[in-house]
Design a protein around this motif. Structure first.
Motif, short mmCIF file in Angstrom:
data_model
loop_
_atom_site.label_atom_id
_atom_site.label_comp_id
_atom_site.label_asym_id
_atom_site.label_seq_id
_atom_site.Cartn_x
_atom_site.Cartn_y
_atom_site.Cartn_z
N GLN A 70 0.82 -1.21 0.00
CA GLN A 70 0.00 0.00 0.00
C GLN A 70 0.86 1.26 0.00
O GLN A 70 0.47 2.29 -0.58
N THR A 71 2.03 1.19 0.62
CA THR A 71 2.94 2.33 0.59
C THR A 71 3.44 2.57 -0.83
O THR A 71 3.52 3.71 -1.29
N THR A 117 0.42 3.98 -2.97
CA THR A 117 -0.06 5.31 -2.61
C THR A 117 1.03 6.37 -2.62
O THR A 117 0.77 7.53 -2.97
N PHE A 118 2.25 6.00 -2.24
CA PHE A 118 3.24 7.04 -1.97
C PHE A 118 4.54 6.94 -2.77
O PHE A 118 5.40 7.80 -2.62
N SER A 171 12.55 -3.30 1.91
CA SER A 171 11.55 -2.25 2.03
C SER A 171 12.18 -0.98 2.61
O SER A 171 11.91 0.13 2.15
N ILE A 226 -1.66 2.88 6.31
CA ILE A 226 -0.86 3.59 5.32
C ILE A 226 -1.53 4.90 4.90
O ILE A 226 -0.91 5.97 4.92
N GLN A 227 -2.79 4.83 4.52
CA GLN A 227 -3.43 6.01 3.95
C GLN A 227 -3.84 7.03 5.01
O GLN A 227 -3.92 8.22 4.71
N LEU A 273 0.21 7.10 7.71
CA LEU A 273 1.60 7.10 7.27
C LEU A 273 2.19 8.51 7.21
O LEU A 273 3.29 8.74 7.73
N PHE A 299 10.38 8.76 6.52
CA PHE A 299 10.10 7.56 5.73
C PHE A 299 11.00 6.40 6.15
O PHE A 299 10.56 5.26 6.27
N THR A 313 9.84 5.06 9.59
CA THR A 313 8.55 4.39 9.48
C THR A 313 8.70 3.02 8.80
O THR A 313 8.11 2.03 9.25
N MET A 314 9.49 2.96 7.74
CA MET A 314 9.68 1.68 7.05
C MET A 314 10.45 0.69 7.91
O MET A 314 10.24 -0.53 7.81
#
Length: 491
Positions: free
Chosen positions: A28-29, A32-33, A97, A165-166, A169, A185, A188-189
């Motif tokens: 999802q990351t 979306t990003f 990731s 995520i949405q 994040l 980032f 978070t990852m």
């Protein structure tokens, strides 16, 4: 008890679903990003970012995925064909990731090379993990009803990951990075990598493969491919998968720009204040500060908060929609429910074209309605793919689960590649400037078209394709019954 009658325990359904939760923290990351990360955080030109996303996606779709499908179908271990791959890739998935969302300062050309190399490696390990994981759903049980139930559990986990995520994040990135998005980032990852690794291991430990090919079945790559070519439901599902994921990548990647550049910031603030969101966040931040966690403050800009609320509403209603999926599919059949719900969800997307920048309430309402009807379809897509594997075994007296799923994942990656590249490509075509606080009118128009008309076209084509898909409710029952009798006889 044979595999057709096997009832999966809640423990096994939850354990299996945790694997999709882990994968979707990353997936999802990316959807979306990734375009936003490349253009606005790592500062790669939009056209170059589009090329990287598209090329790696094609490599994953047409090289990594088919090869992995052939390898997985021919894997022989005491744990089965597919479960061991989830274990073997758990740690590499997390590490890569983190690498893909790191920002080493390597100069203009070095950044592009790093983005390309890290994304290629991440795509490789993603395929080696996710294809066997997806194929595993086809061999946990031979019961189509149990697969519907399993898919519902699985996609609740997917929606929870999507919610994180949405909705969370961007705030997490700002919080963990102290306002520095690049560092945020990375931190978070790293968190996602640890959680994902643990959950993959739980999936491996709590599942068991029950549907196995007959011991005398010969394996032939040529025969596997010939079976696919004659399987019309597979061809339909392949095209449908491509179209669905073009939509997901295009709209998912473009929404952040829609909130940042199209919707009126003043109206966003008024809307958030009117529903009490800002007061709630102020209370939360005060409570965190009182506990000595002053650094963990929700970001104050309205577009970030509104985007998070928008995503949250859509995902919550997707989860509600998933709850209707199994009973509707059991009564009317997967195909008909999928097509009807997909059509209504598309109409909700088309409505975005008519909303002016200040119509925040209507934007939110349309998206939660879209989320509800799209949520009904999400478990059905993968349950239908498992049914296609049964159809192939029923027609050809040969089972090749992974090659069926690998072909679908080819479609998934092709769709994501096209959709993700379209995000960056449309922005570049309309003249997007990542350094500008306000975009030119033609850029805003391109963003508006992307979240309404452009992303609706793949869904409408998908609805039309379902008229060629022949596995209706009556054929599902016939296939399950006849395969069950064959497996009993073989045992």
């Amino acid at each position: 008890m044979n595999s057709t009658q096997e009832k999966l325990s809640i423990r096994e359904k939850v354990g299996y679903s945790l694997g999709d939760f882990a994968a979707n923290l990353i997936f999802q990351t990316l959807v979306t990003f990734l375009a936003f990360f490349y253009t606005d955080v790592y500062r790669i030109p939009a056209a170059t970012a589009a090329t990287v996303i598209f090329v790696v996606g094609l490599l994953g779709a047409f090289v990594f995925t088919p090869v992995m499908g052939l390898v997985a179908d021919r894997t022989r271990t005491r744990w089965g064909k597919f479960r061991p791959w989830i274990l073997w890739t758990a740690i590499p998935f997390g590490l890569l990731s983190l690498a893909a969302f790191s920002t080493p300062d390597l100069g203009e050309h070095g950044k592009v090379a790093y983005a390309l190399g890290s994304y290629v490696l991440l795509m490789l390990v993603y395929v080696a993990n996710n294809l066997p994981y997806s194929a595993l759903s086809g061999v946990l049980t031979g019961s189509m009803a149990q697969r519907n139930s399993l898919s519902s559990y699985r996609f609740v986990a997917v929606m929870i990951a999507q919610f994180i995520i949405q909705v969370l994040l961007l705030p997490l990135v700002l919080i963990l990075g102290g306002g520095d998005k690049a560092r945020g980032f990375e931190h978070t990852m790293a968190l996602f990598a640890v959680v994902g690794t643990v959950f993959f291991i739980i999936t491996f430990l709590t599942t068991r493969e029950r549907v196995v090919p007959p011991p005398e079945q010969a394996t032939s790559i040529r025969q596997d491919l010939a079976d696919l070519a004659r399987n019309r439901p597979w061809l339909v599902m392949l095209a449908l998968t491509v179209l669905v994921f073009i939509n997901l990548a295009l709209k998912g990647g473009m929404y952040i720009y829609y909130f940042k550049y199209y919707l009126d910031p003043l109206q966003l603030e008024r809307f958030l204040d009117g529903i009490g969101f800002e007061r709630g966040v102020a209370g939360l931040n005060a409570a965190l500060a009182g506990m000595g966690l002053a650094g963990f403050q929700w970001p104050s800009d309205a577009p970030t908060s509104a985007f998070s609320l928008f995503s949250a509403g859509g995902i919550i209603f997707m989860i509600i929609g998933i709850g209707f999926s199994r009973p509707l599919a059991d009564r009317f059949g997967k195909r008909d429910v999928f097509g009807g719900a997909l059509l209504v969800s598309t109409l909700c997307l088309l409505a975005f074209w008519f909303f002016p920048p200040g119509a925040i309430g209507l934007v939110m309402l349309a998206y939660i309605l879209h989320g509800f009807f799209y949520g009904i379809t999400t478990p059905l897509l993968w349950a239908m793919i498992a049914d296609v594997a049964d159809y192939s075994e029923w027609k050809n007296n040969r089972r090749a689960t992974a090659i069926i799923f690998s072909a679908m994942l080819c479609g998934l990656k092709l769709g994501l590649s096209i959709g993700g590249a379209l995000v960056a490509g449309i922005l570049a075509a309309y003249g997007y400037d990542a350094g500008a606080a306000v975009q030119a009118p033609q850029v805003v128009q391109g963003i508006r078209l992307s979240v309404s008309l452009y992303c609706s076209i793949p869904f409408l084509l998908g609805v039309a394709l379902l008229f060629l898909y022949e596995i209706d409710r009556h054929m599902e029952a016939r296939i399950e019954q006849e395969l069950g009798l064959r497996r009993v006889a073989a045992a």
